[in-house]
Motif scaffolding. Structure first.
Motif, short mmCIF file in Angstrom:
data_model
loop_
_atom_site.label_atom_id
_atom_site.label_comp_id
_atom_site.label_asym_id
_atom_site.label_seq_id
_atom_site.Cartn_x
_atom_site.Cartn_y
_atom_site.Cartn_z
N SER A 85 -30.95 4.23 33.45
CA SER A 85 -31.28 3.38 34.42
C SER A 85 -29.59 2.96 34.82
O SER A 85 -28.76 2.86 33.88
N ARG B 10 -34.99 6.26 35.50
CA ARG B 10 -35.91 4.97 36.19
C ARG B 10 -35.36 4.77 37.45
O ARG B 10 -36.00 4.88 38.51
N ASP B 11 -34.16 4.95 37.83
CA ASP B 11 -33.31 4.74 39.11
C ASP B 11 -32.03 5.31 38.84
O ASP B 11 -31.27 5.58 37.84
N GLU C 260 -30.36 -2.51 40.16
CA GLU C 260 -31.12 -3.13 40.72
C GLU C 260 -30.87 -4.15 41.82
O GLU C 260 -31.50 -4.10 43.00
N THR D 51 -29.62 -1.85 45.00
CA THR D 51 -30.73 -1.30 45.79
C THR D 51 -31.40 -2.57 46.62
O THR D 51 -31.75 -2.23 47.88
#
Length: 436
Positions: free
Chosen positions: A238, A65-66, A244, A247
């Motif tokens: 992830s 996902r990331d 998150e 980022t």
């Protein structure tokens, strides 16, 4: 047409605001940096192959996902050097810590004992092994990045700020004399976000941000195995909410800034995702948690650079590190426990090698707060598993039952961290008395 005419002033205001933003964004903003502290930062992608199994809550994955990342912050003054390494992984086992210290020391001239290796405790990434190709690749990338960063050292000053998050919650509740897994809004929890901002004065964008928060990164784990859309856990690799948040922060500030995450005493703290007793999160949840943390970091960081706060910044930053290994009483045998104190100016980072309950952070801060600004880092420089309070052992439950330690370990940990603080804060005679 009348409607359009009435709307014209609004359109004009929007257009003017956009133009003004572009004009003022082009205005250079620099401030003078007078400091004996120099720093450099690097980040590197350490994402494994898409089909790599994840640890924490074990489950199959079929994609990414990331990205997972490692951050390296190098610090030096006229007396010594230190380094902080952050990783989007579940734990820092002693073998990984030793290997990373070796390569960073070799590439940066930083003493091995002055290197902190901290993980976010991410439950959606791989486990590290020296034998795996990915494990060797990760070490090589960090070695290269640290060598490059060592050539970029420049004077910095440090700003500090705090804000809050609202998505973390205690996951233990005592019912009828025993602890059960239950999201407990009345249980102890640390909602604060602490931010160290490192500036070289060349712009309003920081060189680096160290964010510290207290919460298991397990938004994407399997939870109750019932609630859709991911009853068996999120099927992709992830970095969870700390990734998150990093980022988000780097998107706000631009390509110059490198954000790094330090986990606190999160042994009994998790995201507030109600289920039976909690559920696996989805995209909405990861945006809520990650961006909530990111927004808190940006607010705290931006406040720390207004002129009144800039005026408070120091020009002299003591940089001191002390590390020790003590034996703790275990359920089966005595266990070695490495702890570290890293002083950067007025800020004192204290590490615990495992999953300390949130009360550890509160107790350590209470003892230290009048002497320095304490930041207690869990999941760093080793992994002893759950590190529970003596009080929690009275009620059992998941964490004390899973812990390898006896209740008598708590006072030994607290006493040793206070002893290490004495060594680096230099406000007790023993820390600066002459030696023969």
């Amino acid at each position: 047409m009348p409607c359009l005419l009435r709307s014209a002033p609004l359109f004009a205001c929007i257009a003017f605001a956009n133009l003004a933003t572009q004009v003022f964004a082009a205005e250079p903003f620099q401030f003078r940096v007078e400091s004996n502290l120099r720093a450099a930062v690097a980040k590197v992608d350490i994402t494994p192959a898409p089909d790599t199994p994840v640890v924490g809550h074990i489950r199959p994955t079929s994609g990414v996902r990331d990205p997972l990342r490692a951050g390296i912050l190098l610090l030096t003054n006229e007396q010594t050097r230190a380094a902080i390494v952050t990783l989007d992984l579940i734990s820092s086992n002693s073998e990984m810590v030793a290997v990373l210290r070796d390569v960073i020391a070799a590439n940066t001239e930083t003493p091995r004992e002055n290197i902190m290796v901290a993980t976010s405790h991410n439950h959606s990434g791989p486990g590290w092994s020296r034998e795996s190709p990915w494990g060797r690749e990760m070490v090589a990338k960090i070695a290269t990045a640290s060598a490059a960063a060592a050539k970029e050292l420049r004077p910095v000053t440090i700003g500090y700020g705090e804000d809050r998050i609202d998505f973390n919650i205690n996951r233990r509740k005592v019912i009828n004399g025993r602890a059960v897994v239950r999201l407990d809004p009345d249980g102890p929890c640390d909602h604060r976000v602490k931010v160290l901002r490192f500036d070289d004065g060349q712009s309003l964008e920081p060189m680096s941000l160290l964010m510290h928060a207290v919460c298991h990164p397990c938004v994407f784990t399997w939870g109750d195995k019932l609630t859709p859309p991911h009853p068996n856990g999120f099927p992709f690799i992830s970095a969870d909410f700390p990734g998150e948040a990093q980022t988000f922060v780097e998107t706000v500030y631009g390509p110059k800034t490198r954000a790094m995450f330090l986990q606190g005493c999160a042994g009994d703290i998790r995201p507030n995702l109600p289920g039976v007793p909690y559920r696996c999160g989805d995209e909405a949840d990861i945006k809520w948690t990650g961006r909530s943390l990111g927004c808190a970091v940006v607010r705290a960081a931006d406040r720390s650079v207004v002129r009144e706060e800039l005026a408070k910044r120091k020009t002299i930053y003591p940089l001191k590190c002390a590390t020790s290994v003590i034996e703790l009483p275990g359920k089966k045998e005595k266990l070695a426990c490495e702890m570290q104190a890293l002083r950067i100016g007025d800020y004192l980072l204290l590490t615990i090698p495992g999953e300390p309950m949130v009360e550890y952070g509160f107790q350590i801060e209470k003892a230290i707060a009048d002497r320095a600004i304490p930041i207690v880092v869990g999941y760093a420089n080793g992994n002893l598993g759950y590190i529970c309070t003596a009080e929690s052992h009275k009620y059992g439950g998941y964490e004390p039952n899973a812990s390898p330690l006896l209740p008598e370990a708590e006072p030994l940990i607290l006493a040793e961290l206070n002893r290490l603080a004495d060594k680096v804060l230099a406000d007790v005679f023993e820390s600066f008395k002459p030696t023969k």
